[in-house]
Write an enzyme that holds these catalytic residues in place. Structure first.
Site, PDB file in Angstrom:
ATOM      1  N   GLU A   1       0.828  -1.209   0.000  1.00 22.20           N
ATOM      2  CA  GLU A   1       0.000   0.000   0.000  1.00 22.20           C
ATOM      3  C   GLU A   1       0.866   1.265   0.000  1.00 22.20           C
ATOM      4  OE1 GLU A   1      -3.524   2.339   2.508  1.00 22.20           O
ATOM      5  OE2 GLU A   1      -2.520   0.608   3.405  1.00 22.20           O
TER       6      GLU A   1
ATOM      7  N   LYS B   1      -2.834  -1.978  -2.753  1.00 25.49           N
ATOM      8  CA  LYS B   1      -3.878  -1.104  -2.236  1.00 25.49           C
ATOM      9  C   LYS B   1      -3.466   0.316  -2.595  1.00 25.49           C
ATOM     10  CE  LYS B   1      -6.564   0.173   1.845  1.00 25.49           C
ATOM     11  NZ  LYS B   1      -7.020  -0.232   3.190  1.00 25.49           N
TER      12      LYS B   1
END
Length: 295
Positions: free
Chosen positions: A176, A213
């Site tokens: 992420e 993400k």
């Protein structure tokens, strides 16, 4: 990680619920839920209160495995029980929802327009505990604020280095590298990031599949090349401070990407709501995010 979990994550419908607020972000999450800071005296009290909130969400009939594909937990949540079972096992065994664990320990100070992760001491034993608890994968967050080549490269290099260790442990990492939604160079930063992520996948080779993400991009369908990449299990999107309505609007413009929302998921939930009100609000939220994820 089981083959059934992998198949569900690869082909199942739904989105990921981000229920992984840690020590620094928990007070804000509780305030949004209608619980003020004077409701607890110690961190342990605070974590017990937020676990109650998460347990209420997870055990709600609205929080079902037909629409919620996976859920990301904070370490403190993994170590607690829901419905008499360890939290991750409750998610999978009762709800059919694939459990993930946040493993990063927060961010370093900004340098070069980015914030890399702090060191993660004790990662190996944490990954072993996660496996023992039936966790499928992990999540770790960095932040990109400016379109700085060296900064973005440092974020991605660190993420993939740790991802290799996580893959070797038998878990699937969610990488992420969040691009701040208020960045004055957001589109340029996203362009640099996409190139760096593609290079990272080349570096990874056949070591295993990862997930990403990512912040919802300025250009529609911008991450399609990552969605279709053979080294990527799934691309999910964070809400990043957008309202649920705006996050859903942007998500629907990015086919193949599904939600992994936190604040946008819990928006409108309040500790004072009775069971009927709470479940109805959560159902409405989940329905809208599911629809945007399936567009």
């Amino acid at each position: 990680m089981t083959t059934e979990q992998f198949a569900r994550m690869e082909r199942g419908p739904g989105f990921l619920a981000a229920l992984d607020q840690s020590g620094g972000s928990t007070p804000k999450a509780l305030r949004l839920y209608g619980i003020e800071d004077d409701a607890w005296e110690t961190d342990e009290d605070m974590f017990s209160i937020v676990h109650g909130m998460r347990e209420r969400i997870i055990t709600s009939p609205s929080f079902d495995g037909l629409r919620v594909l996976g859920a990301i937990l904070f370490e403190n949540t993994m170590d607690r029980a829901i419905g008499g079972r360890p939290s991750a096992r409750y998610l999978w065994e009762v709800k059919g929802i694939v459990p993930f664990l946040k493993v990063d320990k927060g961010l370093e100070a900004e340098s070069g327009g980015v914030q890399v992760m702090k060191p993660i001491p004790g990662l190996d034993p944490l990954l072993a505990r996660a496996r023992a608890n039936g966790v499928f994968g992990t999540k770790m967050r960095s932040v990109v604020r400016l379109a700085n080549d060296e900064g973005v490269a440092s974020v991605v290099s660190q993420q993939f280095t740790i991802a290799e260790e996580i893959l070797a442990s038998g878990l699937v990492p969610i990488i992420e590298p969040e691009v701040a939604i208020d960045s004055p160079e957001k589109a340029d930063a996203e362009s640099l990031l996409k190139d760096a992520l593609l290079a990272g996948l080349e570096r990874l080779g056949d070591s295993g599949k990862v997930m990403f993400k990512l912040t919802l991009p300025e250009e529609h369908g911008f991450y399609r090349i990552l969605v279709d990449h053979p080294g990527v299990l799934k691309v999910v999107a964070l809400s990043g401070g957008y309202t649920r309505e705006e996050a859903n609007r942007r998500l629907a413009l990015n086919p193949g990407v599904v939600a992994s929302f936190s604040r946008a998921l819990t928006e409108g939930l309040n500790a004072s709501q009775n069971a009927e009100e709470f479940d109805a609000m959560l159902d409405s939220s989940i329905a809208s995010i599911f629809q945007a994820s399936m567009t």
